[in-house]
Design a protein around this motif. Structure first.
Motif, PDB file in Angstrom:
ATOM      1  N   HIS A 119       5.535   0.546  -8.904  1.00 31.65           N
ATOM      2  CA  HIS A 119       5.378   0.254  -7.499  1.00 31.65           C
ATOM      3  C   HIS A 119       5.609   1.586  -6.323  1.00 31.65           C
ATOM      4  O   HIS A 119       6.541   2.324  -6.904  1.00 31.65           O
ATOM      5  CB  HIS A 119       5.996  -0.746  -6.661  1.00 31.65           C
ATOM      6  CG  HIS A 119       6.168  -2.147  -7.333  1.00 31.65           C
ATOM      7  ND1 HIS A 119       4.969  -2.827  -7.317  1.00 31.65           N
ATOM      8  CD2 HIS A 119       7.144  -2.892  -7.816  1.00 31.65           C
ATOM      9  CE1 HIS A 119       5.128  -4.062  -7.805  1.00 31.65           C
ATOM     10  NE2 HIS A 119       6.575  -3.882  -7.989  1.00 31.65           N
ATOM     11  N   LEU A 120       4.771   1.818  -5.417  1.00 29.08           N
ATOM     12  CA  LEU A 120       5.098   3.035  -4.535  1.00 29.08           C
ATOM     13  C   LEU A 120       5.842   1.880  -3.384  1.00 29.08           C
ATOM     14  O   LEU A 120       5.125   1.101  -2.929  1.00 29.08           O
ATOM     15  CB  LEU A 120       3.864   3.689  -4.037  1.00 29.08           C
ATOM     16  CG  LEU A 120       4.010   4.254  -2.836  1.00 29.08           C
ATOM     17  CD1 LEU A 120       5.113   5.736  -3.157  1.00 29.08           C
ATOM     18  CD2 LEU A 120       2.872   4.897  -2.194  1.00 29.08           C
ATOM     19  N   SER A 125       9.607  -2.802   0.596  1.00 29.20           N
ATOM     20  CA  SER A 125       8.457  -3.440   0.429  1.00 29.20           C
ATOM     21  C   SER A 125       7.642  -2.877  -0.421  1.00 29.20           C
ATOM     22  O   SER A 125       7.468  -1.677  -0.333  1.00 29.20           O
ATOM     23  CB  SER A 125       7.817  -3.794   1.758  1.00 29.20           C
ATOM     24  OG  SER A 125       8.528  -4.595   2.581  1.00 29.20           O
ATOM     25  N   ILE A 126       6.899  -3.603  -1.422  1.00 29.15           N
ATOM     26  CA  ILE A 126       5.453  -2.801  -2.254  1.00 29.15           C
ATOM     27  C   ILE A 126       4.501  -2.497  -1.250  1.00 29.15           C
ATOM     28  O   ILE A 126       3.917  -3.179  -0.347  1.00 29.15           O
ATOM     29  CB  ILE A 126       5.013  -3.966  -3.107  1.00 29.15           C
ATOM     30  CG1 ILE A 126       6.113  -4.437  -4.139  1.00 29.15           C
ATOM     31  CG2 ILE A 126       4.098  -3.260  -3.884  1.00 29.15           C
ATOM     32  CD1 ILE A 126       5.884  -5.586  -4.743  1.00 29.15           C
ATOM     33  N   TYR A 127       4.267  -1.034  -1.287  1.00 26.11           N
ATOM     34  CA  TYR A 127       3.028  -0.539  -0.555  1.00 26.11           C
ATOM     35  C   TYR A 127       1.859  -0.589  -1.633  1.00 26.11           C
ATOM     36  O   TYR A 127       0.776  -0.742  -1.179  1.00 26.11           O
ATOM     37  CB  TYR A 127       3.378   0.838   0.075  1.00 26.11           C
ATOM     38  CG  TYR A 127       2.542   1.223   1.048  1.00 26.11           C
ATOM     39  CD1 TYR A 127       2.902   0.802   2.227  1.00 26.11           C
ATOM     40  CD2 TYR A 127       1.538   2.130   0.693  1.00 26.11           C
ATOM     41  CE1 TYR A 127       1.947   1.251   3.444  1.00 26.11           C
ATOM     42  CE2 TYR A 127       0.785   2.652   1.784  1.00 26.11           C
ATOM     43  CZ  TYR A 127       0.709   2.344   2.895  1.00 26.11           C
ATOM     44  OH  TYR A 127      -0.070   2.529   4.015  1.00 26.11           O
ATOM     45  N   THR A 128       1.936   0.040  -2.726  1.00 24.82           N
ATOM     46  CA  THR A 128       0.962   0.385  -3.832  1.00 24.82           C
ATOM     47  C   THR A 128       1.385   0.022  -4.985  1.00 24.82           C
ATOM     48  O   THR A 128       2.648   0.316  -5.621  1.00 24.82           O
ATOM     49  CB  THR A 128       0.562   1.710  -3.612  1.00 24.82           C
ATOM     50  OG1 THR A 128      -0.031   1.922  -2.238  1.00 24.82           O
ATOM     51  CG2 THR A 128      -0.668   1.906  -4.442  1.00 24.82           C
ATOM     52  N   ASN A 129       0.728  -0.598  -6.122  1.00 23.15           N
ATOM     53  CA  ASN A 129       0.969  -0.828  -7.348  1.00 23.15           C
ATOM     54  C   ASN A 129       0.330   0.274  -8.033  1.00 23.15           C
ATOM     55  O   ASN A 129      -0.673   0.793  -7.889  1.00 23.15           O
ATOM     56  CB  ASN A 129       0.289  -2.148  -7.928  1.00 23.15           C
ATOM     57  CG  ASN A 129       1.016  -3.052  -7.228  1.00 23.15           C
ATOM     58  OD1 ASN A 129       2.329  -3.253  -7.235  1.00 23.15           O
ATOM     59  ND2 ASN A 129       0.383  -4.436  -6.845  1.00 23.15           N
ATOM     60  N   GLY A 130       0.769   0.404  -9.353  1.00 24.46           N
ATOM     61  CA  GLY A 130       0.349   1.549 -10.044  1.00 24.46           C
ATOM     62  C   GLY A 130       0.578   1.038 -11.547  1.00 24.46           C
ATOM     63  O   GLY A 130       1.594   0.213 -12.015  1.00 24.46           O
ATOM     64  N   HIS A 131      -0.196   1.602 -12.503  1.00 25.93           N
ATOM     65  CA  HIS A 131      -0.189   0.828 -13.932  1.00 25.93           C
ATOM     66  C   HIS A 131      -0.870   1.998 -14.970  1.00 25.93           C
ATOM     67  O   HIS A 131      -2.017   2.364 -14.562  1.00 25.93           O
ATOM     68  CB  HIS A 131      -1.085  -0.198 -14.144  1.00 25.93           C
ATOM     69  CG  HIS A 131      -1.204  -0.899 -15.499  1.00 25.93           C
ATOM     70  ND1 HIS A 131      -1.965  -0.663 -16.351  1.00 25.93           N
ATOM     71  CD2 HIS A 131      -0.009  -1.728 -16.117  1.00 25.93           C
ATOM     72  CE1 HIS A 131      -2.003  -1.208 -17.480  1.00 25.93           C
ATOM     73  NE2 HIS A 131      -0.785  -2.031 -17.298  1.00 25.93           N
ATOM     74  N   ASP A 152      12.407   6.007   7.645  1.00 26.64           N
ATOM     75  CA  ASP A 152      11.579   4.911   6.437  1.00 26.64           C
ATOM     76  C   ASP A 152      11.836   5.790   4.991  1.00 26.64           C
ATOM     77  O   ASP A 152      11.715   6.899   5.004  1.00 26.64           O
ATOM     78  CB  ASP A 152      10.083   4.738   6.709  1.00 26.64           C
ATOM     79  CG  ASP A 152      10.073   3.729   7.709  1.00 26.64           C
ATOM     80  OD1 ASP A 152      10.594   2.963   7.975  1.00 26.64           O
ATOM     81  OD2 ASP A 152       8.873   3.538   8.351  1.00 26.64           O
ATOM     82  N   ARG A 153      12.057   4.990   4.044  1.00 28.24           N
ATOM     83  CA  ARG A 153      12.121   5.388   2.846  1.00 28.24           C
ATOM     84  C   ARG A 153      11.118   5.106   1.848  1.00 28.24           C
ATOM     85  O   ARG A 153      10.613   3.943   1.836  1.00 28.24           O
ATOM     86  CB  ARG A 153      13.626   4.695   1.983  1.00 28.24           C
ATOM     87  CG  ARG A 153      14.769   5.017   3.000  1.00 28.24           C
ATOM     88  CD  ARG A 153      15.880   4.277   2.617  1.00 28.24           C
ATOM     89  NE  ARG A 153      16.556   4.211   1.483  1.00 28.24           N
ATOM     90  CZ  ARG A 153      16.311   3.501   0.196  1.00 28.24           C
ATOM     91  NH1 ARG A 153      16.274   2.187   0.602  1.00 28.24           N
ATOM     92  NH2 ARG A 153      16.480   3.822  -0.879  1.00 28.24           N
ATOM     93  N   HIS A 158      10.041   1.033 -10.828  1.00 31.56           N
ATOM     94  CA  HIS A 158       9.570   0.231 -11.942  1.00 31.56           C
ATOM     95  C   HIS A 158       9.575  -1.422 -11.681  1.00 31.56           C
ATOM     96  O   HIS A 158      10.473  -1.968 -11.063  1.00 31.56           O
ATOM     97  CB  HIS A 158      10.751   0.219 -13.283  1.00 31.56           C
ATOM     98  CG  HIS A 158      10.382  -0.196 -14.391  1.00 31.56           C
ATOM     99  ND1 HIS A 158      11.064  -0.682 -15.256  1.00 31.56           N
ATOM    100  CD2 HIS A 158       9.010  -0.046 -15.156  1.00 31.56           C
ATOM    101  CE1 HIS A 158      10.421  -1.010 -16.467  1.00 31.56           C
ATOM    102  NE2 HIS A 158       9.223  -0.466 -16.288  1.00 31.56           N
ATOM    103  N   ARG A 159       8.379  -1.951 -12.103  1.00 29.79           N
ATOM    104  CA  ARG A 159       7.974  -3.421 -11.709  1.00 29.79           C
ATOM    105  C   ARG A 159       8.249  -4.426 -12.822  1.00 29.79           C
ATOM    106  O   ARG A 159       7.545  -5.519 -12.508  1.00 29.79           O
ATOM    107  CB  ARG A 159       6.780  -3.566 -10.976  1.00 29.79           C
ATOM    108  CG  ARG A 159       5.501  -3.250 -11.788  1.00 29.79           C
ATOM    109  CD  ARG A 159       4.287  -3.322 -10.874  1.00 29.79           C
ATOM    110  NE  ARG A 159       2.958  -2.589 -11.302  1.00 29.79           N
ATOM    111  CZ  ARG A 159       1.864  -3.501 -11.906  1.00 29.79           C
ATOM    112  NH1 ARG A 159       2.033  -4.945 -11.563  1.00 29.79           N
ATOM    113  NH2 ARG A 159       1.278  -2.867 -12.441  1.00 29.79           N
ATOM    114  N   VAL A 160       8.534  -3.868 -13.995  1.00 32.17           N
ATOM    115  CA  VAL A 160       8.730  -5.132 -14.980  1.00 32.17           C
ATOM    116  C   VAL A 160      10.307  -4.964 -15.671  1.00 32.17           C
ATOM    117  O   VAL A 160      10.845  -4.006 -15.346  1.00 32.17           O
ATOM    118  CB  VAL A 160       7.599  -4.784 -16.076  1.00 32.17           C
ATOM    119  CG1 VAL A 160       6.542  -4.942 -15.623  1.00 32.17           C
ATOM    120  CG2 VAL A 160       7.869  -3.627 -16.633  1.00 32.17           C
TER     121      VAL A 160
END
Length: 181
Positions: A119-120, A125-131, A152-153, A158-160
């Motif tokens: 994730h970005l 909060s999730i802003y954009t997903n990447g794969h 803001d940060r 990692h998302r899994v």
């Protein structure tokens, strides 16, 4: 730019100048608001505007960066540009030094055809997903425009829960720059 102001002053003097009775010279009489406008315009000179615009670029230098869990943050340790000191390589987090619109990008290369899911993040909060897909030498770039407030940060997380590896050696990068207020 200075030449432009000089020509502008000559043109204005011809319109606002008054002939004195003692000599044949023109007396310059510029409205105070106009002088303030010129001074503000000069202080916002585009040649100097880039100096206060935050920008960063960092890459992974290590051969392989392992993501072990769902909360791992990618720490791009090789910082090449960090104007405004917003990016921290020890945490992997960019903290906006000023409010405004930012362009943020991340490119990740999966190791040996391994999938990478990320994730970005903006704050928590999730802003954009990447794969990154399973294919050999597969990479993905995400690029987003974010409206950030000072403090803001932004970071790559990692998302899994599975272990996944990213190729470093300057193939994987994280960057961002200030666009406008």
């Amino acid at each position: 730019m200075v030449f432009f102001y000089f020509l502008l002053l000559i043109a204005i003097c011809g319109q606002f100048g008054q002939t004195t009775s003692n000599d044949n010279c023109k007396k310059i009489c510029l409205p105070e608001d106009f002088v303030r406008t010129l001074m503000r315009r000069d202080s916002k000179n585009p040649e100097h505007a880039h100096k206060d615009r935050p920008v960063f670029f960092a890459s992974l230098k290590v051969r392989r960066f392992t993501l072990n869990g769902i909360n791992d943050v990618v720490k791009f340790e090789d910082v090449r540009i960090n104007r405004g000191d917003g990016y921290n390589p020890s945490t992997g987090v960019f903290t906006a030094p000023k409010s405004g619109l930012y362009q943020i990008s991340c490119m990740l290369l999966g190791d040996n055809g391994n999938r990478v899911q990320y994730h970005l993040m903006k704050n928590e909060s999730i802003y954009t997903n990447g794969h990154v897909s399973y294919h050999e030498h597969e990479s993905q770039t995400i690029s987003s425009i974010l409206d950030l407030k000072k403090g803001d940060r932004v970071y790559i997380k990692h998302r899994v829960s599975a272990v996944q590896n990213i190729v470093g050696e300057d193939y994987s990068t994280f960057s961002g720059y200030f666009l406008q207020e």
